[in-house]
Design an enzyme around this catalytic site. Structure first.
Site, PDB file in Angstrom:
ATOM      1  N   LYS A  51      41.314  54.633  37.385  1.00 30.81           N
ATOM      2  CA  LYS A  51      42.428  53.987  36.874  1.00 30.81           C
ATOM      3  C   LYS A  51      43.019  54.366  35.619  1.00 30.81           C
ATOM      4  CE  LYS A  51      40.771  49.776  39.287  1.00 30.81           C
ATOM      5  NZ  LYS A  51      40.241  48.488  39.293  1.00 30.81           N
ATOM      6  N   GLN A  95      37.371  44.668  35.164  1.00 31.30           N
ATOM      7  CA  GLN A  95      36.530  45.113  36.229  1.00 31.30           C
ATOM      8  C   GLN A  95      35.672  44.122  36.802  1.00 31.30           C
ATOM      9  OE1 GLN A  95      37.947  47.687  37.898  1.00 31.30           O
ATOM     10  NE2 GLN A  95      36.350  47.430  39.590  1.00 31.30           N
ATOM     11  N   ASP A 118      45.990  42.277  37.941  1.00 35.34           N
ATOM     12  CA  ASP A 118      45.247  42.116  38.946  1.00 35.34           C
ATOM     13  C   ASP A 118      45.724  40.925  39.850  1.00 35.34           C
ATOM     14  OD1 ASP A 118      42.990  43.880  39.801  1.00 35.34           O
ATOM     15  OD2 ASP A 118      41.920  43.132  38.128  1.00 35.34           O
TER      16      ASP A 118
HETATM   17  N1  GUN Z   1      36.391  45.060  41.948  1.00 33.71           N
HETATM   18  C1  GUN Z   1      36.879  45.616  43.181  1.00 33.71           C
HETATM   19  N2  GUN Z   1      38.080  45.414  43.340  1.00 33.71           N
HETATM   20  C2  GUN Z   1      38.702  45.220  42.015  1.00 33.71           C
HETATM   21  C3  GUN Z   1      40.110  45.033  41.837  1.00 33.71           C
HETATM   22  O1  GUN Z   1      40.954  45.096  42.616  1.00 33.71           O
HETATM   23  N3  GUN Z   1      40.313  44.526  40.463  1.00 33.71           N
HETATM   24  C4  GUN Z   1      39.276  44.409  39.504  1.00 33.71           C
HETATM   25  N4  GUN Z   1      39.606  43.893  38.431  1.00 33.71           N
HETATM   26  N5  GUN Z   1      37.840  44.508  39.787  1.00 33.71           N
HETATM   27  C5  GUN Z   1      37.762  44.938  41.236  1.00 33.71           C
END
Ligand code: GUN
Length: 284
Positions: A51, A95, A118
């Site tokens: 990311k 995350q 998110d």
């Molecule tokens: N863990 C797995 N997928 C995601 C996501 O799309 N966003 C976040 N913040 N954590 C994740």
């Protein structure tokens, strides 16, 4: 059967984001994304690094916050409060999963909805389900982009979603419903899953179970979006596979590969959400 190239589609979105970022920079605004990682989950570590790399590729400022595995809910809430107030931060991403001692919902609730790239805050979840202007979860957004590349008219199509998580299953069902599909959401307690899957024009699998979706679960002419990310060991070698094997799926209209399907699109949509959040900041 067409294999939908998520990597190429993601690069297209990132190219557009780079242009939008250049436009914002000319007005003195640098979009910023705060990425918070608690602990040392190896998969999360890889996702976060990807990311951040993509942020830098398009000119978004990435602010990385790595906290120890023993962090408390109160400590994390304090960081969120400071990021909410920070004028250089347009998006906040925590995350998941978080270590067990942390109250995950309290953390997601604490992120100001306008920076919730998110789309996990209850306000954004509510807006998504009532058709309001929401920041939408990135993986479901990516799924819809991938589907839109092979489907012109969603109205009346039968969509079956395998998995009912807050991150993928529920929001992707909402987006499909919004496009006038007839949606069935299934989960581990669903009876006759193969029969239900076989009725789908659009099959979205977010089960996280390698080999779950057999070729005979997929209706001829259907589109399969494979959201599974599963680590398997074969002949002593580690490999990432989805929930479906694409071999034997020649009767489908289209399908996404793993890797190279949904994964890169999730990151591209995160960047897109961050640029959107920054553009809204400029206008308000
Ligand atoms: N863990 C797995 N997928 C995601 C996501 O799309 N966003 C976040 N913040 N954590 C994740």
């Amino acid at each position: 059967m067409k294999i939908i190239d998520g990597t190429a589609m993601a690069e297209g979105i990132l190219g557009k984001c780079a242009e939008a970022v250049a436009g914002l920079k000319s007005t003195g605004v640098i979009p910023g994304l705060a990425v918070v990682l608690v602990g040392h989950d190896p998969a999360s570590d890889i996702y976060v690094r990807r990311k951040i790399a993509k942020c830098r590729q398009v000119g978004v400022r990435a602010l990385e916050h790595r906290l120890p595995a023993a962090t408390t809910t109160a400590e994390l809430l304090k960081l969120i409060a400071s990021l909410n107030k920070n004028g250089e931060v347009d998006g906040i991403l925590v995350q998941l999963p978080l270590p067990r001692q942390i109250d995950e919902q309290a953390v997601l609730d604490a992120i100001i909805p306008s920076k919730d790239v998110d789309g996990f805050h209850p306000v954004n979840v509510g807006r998504l389900s009532t058709g309001g202007k929401a920041l939408v979860p990135c993986t479901p957004l990516g799924c819809m982009h991938l589907l839109s590349s092979v489907i012109d008219d969603f109205r009346g199509l039968k969509a079956v979603v395998i998995g009912k998580s807050n991150i993928v299953g529920k929001p992707v069902a909402m987006l499909l419903l919004d496009r006038e599909c007839t949606v069935t959401v299934t989960h581990v307690h669903t009876r006759n899953l193969p029969e239900i899957a076989r009725t789908a024009d659009i099959l979205v699998s977010a089960a996280g179970s390698p080999g779950l979706v057999r070729p005979d679960w997929v209706k001829p002419g259907a589109v399969l979006i494979d959201v599974g990310v599963n680590e398997i060991f074969e002949n002593g070698r580690r490999r990432i596979v989805g929930d479906a094997e694409l071999d034997g799926l020649t009767h489908a209209k289209a399908a996404t590969p793993v890797p190279g399907g949904v994964g890169p699109m999730t990151i591209a949509c995160l960047i897109e959400n961050t640029v959107r959040a920054a553009a809204i900041r400029v206008r308000t």
